[in-house]
Design a protein around this motif. Structure first.
Motif, PDB file in Angstrom:
ATOM      1  N   ASP A  81       0.785   3.323  -3.374  1.00  0.00           N
ATOM      2  CA  ASP A  81       2.197   3.327  -2.976  1.00  0.00           C
ATOM      3  C   ASP A  81       2.418   4.025  -1.635  1.00  0.00           C
ATOM      4  N   TRP A  87      -1.919   7.732   3.061  1.00  0.00           N
ATOM      5  CA  TRP A  87      -2.958   7.356   2.103  1.00  0.00           C
ATOM      6  C   TRP A  87      -4.292   8.005   2.484  1.00  0.00           C
ATOM      7  N   ASN A 293      -1.625  -4.136   0.724  1.00  0.00           N
ATOM      8  CA  ASN A 293      -1.543  -2.935  -0.113  1.00  0.00           C
ATOM      9  C   ASN A 293      -1.032  -1.720   0.648  1.00  0.00           C
ATOM     10  N   SER A 295       0.896  -1.911   3.202  1.00  0.00           N
ATOM     11  CA  SER A 295       2.131  -2.329   3.894  1.00  0.00           C
ATOM     12  C   SER A 295       1.941  -2.393   5.404  1.00  0.00           C
TER      13      SER A 295
ATOM     14  N   GLN B  18      12.029   3.218 -13.987  1.00  0.00           N
ATOM     15  CA  GLN B  18      11.388   4.356 -13.327  1.00  0.00           C
ATOM     16  C   GLN B  18      10.656   5.273 -14.299  1.00  0.00           C
ATOM     17  N   ARG B 302      14.043  -5.609  -5.501  1.00  0.00           N
ATOM     18  CA  ARG B 302      14.714  -4.301  -5.408  1.00  0.00           C
ATOM     19  C   ARG B 302      16.226  -4.473  -5.491  1.00  0.00           C
ATOM     20  N   ILE B 333       4.184  -6.050  -6.895  1.00  0.00           N
ATOM     21  CA  ILE B 333       4.099  -4.883  -6.015  1.00  0.00           C
ATOM     22  C   ILE B 333       3.711  -5.327  -4.609  1.00  0.00           C
ATOM     23  N   LYS B 337       5.935  -5.194  -0.859  1.00  0.00           N
ATOM     24  CA  LYS B 337       5.571  -4.410   0.327  1.00  0.00           C
ATOM     25  C   LYS B 337       5.707  -5.253   1.596  1.00  0.00           C
ATOM     26  N   THR B 351       7.385  -0.286  -7.342  1.00  0.00           N
ATOM     27  CA  THR B 351       6.261   0.571  -7.755  1.00  0.00           C
ATOM     28  C   THR B 351       5.566  -0.005  -8.991  1.00  0.00           C
ATOM     29  N   LEU B 352       4.409   0.529  -9.289  1.00  0.00           N
ATOM     30  CA  LEU B 352       3.707   0.059 -10.479  1.00  0.00           C
ATOM     31  C   LEU B 352       4.526   0.268 -11.755  1.00  0.00           C
ATOM     32  N   GLU B 354       7.671   0.253 -12.125  1.00  0.00           N
ATOM     33  CA  GLU B 354       8.760  -0.733 -12.117  1.00  0.00           C
ATOM     34  C   GLU B 354       8.250  -2.136 -12.441  1.00  0.00           C
ATOM     35  N   THR B 402      -3.408   1.442 -14.115  1.00  0.00           N
ATOM     36  CA  THR B 402      -3.315   0.900 -12.756  1.00  0.00           C
ATOM     37  C   THR B 402      -4.561   0.091 -12.424  1.00  0.00           C
TER      38      THR B 402
END
Lengths: 424, 424
Positions: A81, A87, A293, A295, B18, B302, B333, B337, B351-352, B354, B402
């Protein structure tokens, strides 16, 4: 063990990005590790060679991964994220620091090499970490795997935490020479100079690496124009440069005669930067999944092809989470459609034959005559079994390859040959 | 066979988009097919129930596929170089016409249902074709699979080739009644009214379907605002409508009391259309991979979440090529992005947690109390074994989930329960 043999099956390979050659139920010949061509019937002069009958299976050139970080395989898919710079700070650098521990390095790299060996990849160009011992461990495992690789001990002497930073340019260069000594005897896993990226390398380190490159003739890999935050940082760090690529070029580490170079990403490379890459023969490693991934954006691969740049594909583990170059082919097509739809309607999407070309011949060219079943090319091949994908109607070989690209996993890789050596 | 039991393992589920609840090494209880809650130690009142010990494995709610075309599974991944309308004409319609042949239909649908049964999907909302017999064959196979599904015989009486068009609104409606008679006895595979999309349905057919909906109370599914070419066509076909959603609403087939409705895609739904969907309780089936493959674009998920719309995920086989809802989570996801980076920086990436919510509780809500381990919810669960993904360091349950989302395939699905019934 002979390196001369014949494979029979449905053979597909690229002459150009647009021209995929499809040889249904034909023969491809390997003589002393080198391809002797594809033939509808086996010529008399090869009659004494053993024939491996893969009728009903697909035979394609091996796939080439031009950019991946071996130490990042362990944490692939975690912490996705974030954008690149955050990252690196919060995920990547602490994770790479673990490789100071030789036991951890061996354990993690064994998992990586096992999976790479089973994958559709026959050749790869890899980043290690800054650690000499861990990088030699990685290269030893790769050497034993039979894969052909270029691997870099990473150079980085600034802008990273104490746990993952060499203490000076001199220390980094000394460690690099020690690493080069250590991998001198490897024949299939060979070194590549690897300044991490401009922000990680002091001017003195870049200059020292240039001298070492000139002395050894080794190839170079690094990162270029991946993320907008990174690009802004580079322009702060190198106020005299006209751009990110120029920053490398000023240090003499951006291709040109005797300095074969791969730059990963090039998402935001403008026309001038691309022209410089073409002029210097720099390879682009296009890493579509990583660029999603983190962005970063979507690289203009259609422009690269139109302008005649050298381009291959990269998994960019662990910006990308999938080692599979089959997946990289599909990702290349998919993101190119979004770029076309959302960003620039003048650059048509990449087709399957084009993306297949990039994963075979495009990246293969970095290794020489690699990535095609043309006479004189090193013999890298995959035998793909698509029996796991039953279909209620008949399929052409190209349709079957398309299904494998989009749908299959490594279980489809039935056999793998690298420079004539059968790995599985 | 009892429908009351206890599963022990690392349990993850969503309260809200969330808020992911993570219950390491705990117990989830199923009583008569209904969840009785998650407990750190097993309460005395459940002491007599059998305990299935999945220690070290992940237990999550079943995944819900809100939109897929069962007949298109056969040709998934083929012909992906086209946009929606051309793809329908040259690929989809001729392929769906094959289902007039009962043998072909049984063969193709058997492959589909076998794969769906083994997948991470517990419930699905599916399109069939216009053929009554083939659709009943599909529903019979699904009924036997134990999965819970809604399946639609497709209605389409205009703008398609002779081989795939009903000859009149009356003929289409008569066939629909015949189909509803034929599936009367199914309990797990139940009907949903399925006008293909506005361009395929005459006004008379839409009016007839509205009457049938009012008579039967059946839910409705269709497509909305997927592709710009399609949207332009709808506005030509319905010059009086203020938009694509309005065109459905004028026929009374756009949600509202007693008319539960799913609209797939909504890539280009504007604020007004989204407001209408919210008002009418219409579910969005977000199909990220399909929207990439057909160059449709990226839906503003979103915005859907911010505005309180009901949203689930769809594989949209075969605009999407992957049946896996794990893949749909990752795709959600990833495309979000790119939308954030390239199209609209005001809508933050998904997000994951979500995306996981959307695939479980978000889509599950269409089926009632489904998609969570809350007391009173129907008991749908997956037991995921991530042993195929070895890691050299310790992982939290959320990290393991994940990795399964991004990296695993159906081999990770060790066990599957649907409304208390163990399918595998």
């Amino acid at each position: 063990m002979t390196n001369s043999f014949v494979l029979k099956g449905d053979i597909l390979w690229s002459r150009t990005p647009q021209d995929m050659t499809i040889c249904e139920n034909q023969y491809v010949v390997c003589e002393d590790g080198v391809c002797a061509g594809v033939f509808p019937t086996l010529p008399e002069r090869f009659a004494s060679l053993p024939v491996h009958d893969y009728t009903g299976k697909l035979i394609i050139p091996g796939l080439v991964d031009l950019h991946a970080h071996a130490p990042q395989y362990a944490f692939r898919s975690l912490g996705m994220d974030l954008e690149l710079l955050d990252w690196l700070d919060t995920q990547t650098f602490p994770q790479e620091a673990r490789y100071a521990d030789p036991d951890y390095a061996r354990r993690a790299y064994t998992l990586f090499v096992d999976d790479l060996r089973r994958s559709s990849t026959t050749r790869a160009v890899l980043f290690g970490t800054l650690h000499v011992d861990a990088t030699l461990t990685l290269m030893g495992l790769l050497e034993d795997s039979g894969l052909i690789t270029r691997v870099g001990k990473v150079n980085m002497d600034r802008n990273s935490p104490d746990c993952l930073r060499e203490e000076s340019a001199a220390a980094s260069l000394a460690a690099t020479r020690q690493w080069l000594d250590g991998c001198r005897d490897f024949t299939r896993s060979r070194p590549i100079l690897t300044p991490r990226f401009i922000p990680s390398c002091s001017d003195a380190l870049m200059e020292g690496l240039r001298d070492l490159q000139r002395e050894t003739g080794l190839p170079v890999q690094s990162h270029l124009s991946e993320n907008q935050g990174e690009i802004a940082w580079v322009s702060e760090l190198c106020p005299d440069s006209t751009g990110y690529g120029d920053a490398y070029d000023r240090f003499g580490l951006f291709g040109g005669d005797g300095c074969p170079t791969i730059m990963a990403h090039c998402v935001w490379s403008d026309e001038a930067e691309r022209a410089r890459m073409k002029q210097n023969g720099v390879f682009v490693a296009h890493c579509p999944q990583s660029n999603v991934n983190l962005s970063s954006g979507i690289a203009p691969v259609r422009a690269f092809l139109n302008e005649g740049l050298s381009v291959g594909l990269g998994s960019d583990i662990a910006g990308g989470v999938h080692l599979s170059m089959l997946r990289a082919i599909a990702d290349t097509i998919q993101v190119s459609k979004l770029r076309w739809r959302l960003q620039d309607a003048s650059l048509a999407p990449i087709t399957l034959p084009e993306a297949f070309y990039l994963a075979t011949r495009g990246g293969g060219a970095f290794f020489g005559k690699v990535g095609a079943f043309e006479s004189g090319f090193e013999f890298d091949a995959l035998v793909l079994d698509d029996a796991m994908l039953p279909c209620p109607f008949d399929l052409s070989p190209l349709e079957r390859l398309t299904r494998v690209v989009y749908l299959a996993d490594d279980r489809a890789v039935a056999h793998k040959y690298v420079s004539g050596l059968k790995l599985m």
